[in-house]
Design an enzyme around this catalytic site. Structure first.
Site, PDB file in Angstrom:
ATOM      1  N   ARG A 175       0.859  -1.188   0.000  1.00  0.00           N
ATOM      2  CA  ARG A 175       0.000   0.000   0.000  1.00  0.00           C
ATOM      3  C   ARG A 175       0.896   1.238   0.000  1.00  0.00           C
ATOM      4  NH1 ARG A 175      -2.348   3.060   4.647  1.00  0.00           N
ATOM      5  NH2 ARG A 175      -3.897   4.439   3.708  1.00  0.00           N
ATOM      6  N   HIS A 223      -2.843  10.811   0.501  1.00  0.00           N
ATOM      7  CA  HIS A 223      -2.299  10.586   1.846  1.00  0.00           C
ATOM      8  C   HIS A 223      -1.683  11.918   2.293  1.00  0.00           C
ATOM      9  CE1 HIS A 223      -0.960   7.214   4.740  1.00  0.00           C
ATOM     10  NE2 HIS A 223      -0.634   8.361   5.321  1.00  0.00           N
ATOM     11  N   GLU A 230      -3.532  -0.075   8.119  1.00  0.00           N
ATOM     12  CA  GLU A 230      -2.346   0.335   8.881  1.00  0.00           C
ATOM     13  C   GLU A 230      -2.472  -0.206  10.282  1.00  0.00           C
ATOM     14  OE1 GLU A 230      -1.377   4.532   9.117  1.00  0.00           O
ATOM     15  OE2 GLU A 230      -1.751   4.793   6.975  1.00  0.00           O
ATOM     16  N   ASN A 276      -7.359   2.031   9.750  1.00  0.00           N
ATOM     17  CA  ASN A 276      -6.062   2.201  10.402  1.00  0.00           C
ATOM     18  C   ASN A 276      -6.290   2.148  11.903  1.00  0.00           C
ATOM     19  OD1 ASN A 276      -5.113   2.573   7.836  1.00  0.00           O
ATOM     20  ND2 ASN A 276      -4.703   4.775   8.064  1.00  0.00           N
ATOM     21  N   TYR A 316      -4.465   1.907  15.725  1.00  0.00           N
ATOM     22  CA  TYR A 316      -3.260   1.989  16.556  1.00  0.00           C
ATOM     23  C   TYR A 316      -3.539   1.784  18.037  1.00  0.00           C
ATOM     24  CZ  TYR A 316      -0.774   3.425  12.437  1.00  0.00           C
ATOM     25  OH  TYR A 316      -0.206   3.416  11.194  1.00  0.00           O
TER      26      TYR A 316
END
Ligand code: FCB
Length: 458
Positions: A84, A128, A353, A299, A301
């Site tokens: 990606r 991005h 991500e 994404n 985290y």
């Protein structure tokens, strides 16, 4: 070489599950003014005193613009299915809307061919964060004209590159662009206005929907979707005020994006909270935003903990933290994926991500990043748990292939599974890279596949 014992997740993933690694243009490419590239809002932002913690810029970054072959050989050595990456809009169309830059397009053509010849599927992101600076001068994402410019850009990229990519993502993390780029001003373009941020989020969503329709009308065969940064939102305590604050944050971070993407319009509680700062929209906008998607990228985290009393300190939660000061909370990923599946008619989901910044030490050619191995393995297990409970999980990608320019933190925070020595640009596979490669091999073996990637030892 001795390595940490494998701590594999207890799952066997399906053969068509897509494993990958991720990067983005501004964070790795460098070549900031090469071959006709125009400046982006990030090139400019880095030059504002105090904007970047270590005073650095993206001028050279990982010099991927010149070293992409070496980097792609690393990707191939990992044995992943997909890569990606993002296209820098000002590299291919320097002013955002005028002439196209053939040398910029050639670069991405070389990248895509380089991936395809190595058997790696290109997952292309259009935005991005590196908007052409000239479009910012005309109002940027707060200005409705940028929506049409983005659709144009999407069509041009598709015309030149779309036939060889597996997937096209319109935007990476619209919440971050709107909130940190336009409300708190911590990221480019550094605007501080709640009304602007709300308008930006609407234009990002609208341009996503319009681009999807335009790409399909142009016969694009790549799978199309968007990438959101999502997290389960937990109240700091069970007190009513914290519960209410967490509910609002859930609205701002998740429902503000998910509800309109799935045809439900903007959540009423957030609209009420915004009051006069709520975005201005035209009658057809919401229908356009809800264009059917082939996939949704997430994404992940950490979780988000909310206190009505003000910012919550992650050190008070008792969990281990990464170098970013983020809690390590893999079970939050399963919780999030189950919730998405329960509350929305989701298409196939990818974790686009996931990864962690840790204090890495390069010694004798080795980085023993056991913390990162544990982080990645535990989050893959969290995906496996969601899959086992019926969530349509289609892939997982590690952030990031390389240590890189971590936005306002500069180069101080390292997320790579490959170490980059910025003085020499030398790449070194960390233990986490070896573990990922070996884990993927063990998965293939568990499925009884013969395809072996690189040999088991480096
Ligand atoms: C995400 C960004 C990505 C990277 C990681 C750590 O918000 O999409 O570029 O910076 O955080």
């Amino acid at each position: 070489m001795t390595r940490d014992p494998p701590i594999d997740p207890p799952h066997v993933f399906p053969a068509d599950f897509v494993w990958g690694v991720a990067t983005s243009s501004f964070q790795i490419e460098g070549g900031a003014a090469e071959d006709g590239k125009g400046p982006s809002i990030w090139d400019r932002f880095c030059r504002q005193p105090g904007a970047i913690a270590d005073g650095s810029t993206g001028d050279l970054a990982c010099d991927h613009y010149h070293r992409w072959r070496e980097d792609f050989d690393l990707i191939a050595a990992l044995g992943v299915d997909a890569y990606r990456f993002s296209v820098s809009w000002p590299r291919v169309r320097p002013s955002g809307s005028g002439a196209w830059n053939e040398r910029g397009l050639d670069f991405y053509e070389r990248l895509i061919d380089g991936l395809v010849t190595r058997g790696i599927k290109p997952y292309l992101t259009l935005n991005h964060w590196d908007l052409p600076a000239e479009l910012q001068d005309r109002g940027g994402w707060a200005h409705r004209d940028t929506v049409a410019r983005f659709v144009d850009y999407a069509l041009g990229v598709n015309q030149r590159l779309g036939d060889r990519v597996a997937a096209i993502t319109t935007h990476n993390e619209p919440y971050v662009i709107a909130t940190f780029g336009h409300e708190s001003g911590q990221l480019a373009p550094g605007v501080r206005s709640r009304a602007a941020a709300a308008q930006v989020s609407h234009h990002l969503l609208l341009s996503h929907g319009q681009a999807l329709r335009a790409l399909r009308a142009a016969g694009c065969r790549a799978r199309l979707g968007i990438v959101l940064n999502l997290a389960p939102v937990h109240p700091a305590t069970a007190h009513q005020a914290d519960l209410e604050a967490a509910r609002l944050k859930d609205g701002q971070l998740l429902r503000w994006y998910l509800d309109p993407l799935f045809g439900r319009g903007y959540p009423r509680d957030v609209i009420e909270f915004l009051g006069a700062d709520a975005p201005r929209a035209e009658a057809a906008d919401l229908a356009q935003i809800a264009a059917p998607m082939d996939f949704l990228g997430i994404n992940y985290y950490s979780r988000s903990v909310v206190s009505a009393a003000g910012p919550w300190d992650p050190r008070s939660g008792g969990l281990r933290l990464t170098e970013m000061g983020w809690e390590i909370y893999p079970e939050g990923l399963t919780e999030l994926l189950l919730r998405l599946h329960r509350d929305y008619p989701v298409p196939p989901l990818y974790v686009t991500e996931n990864g962690g910044a840790f204090e890495d030490l390069l010694a004798d050619g080795r980085v023993s990043d056991g913390d990162r191995v544990a982080f990645i393995a535990s989050h893959i297990a969290a995906v496996g748990d969601a899959l086992a409970r019926g969530v349509p999980m289609a892939g997982y990608m590690v952030w990031s292939l390389l240590d890189n320019f971590e936005w306002a933190h500069g180069y101080a925070k390292r997320f790579g599974i490959v170490h980059v020595d910025y003085a020499t640009q030398r790449r070194t596979m960390k233990d986490s890279a070896w573990w990922y490669r070996d884990f993927l091999q063990r998965q293939r073996a568990l499925r009884g596949e013969s395809r072996a990637a690189a040999p088991a030892e480096a």
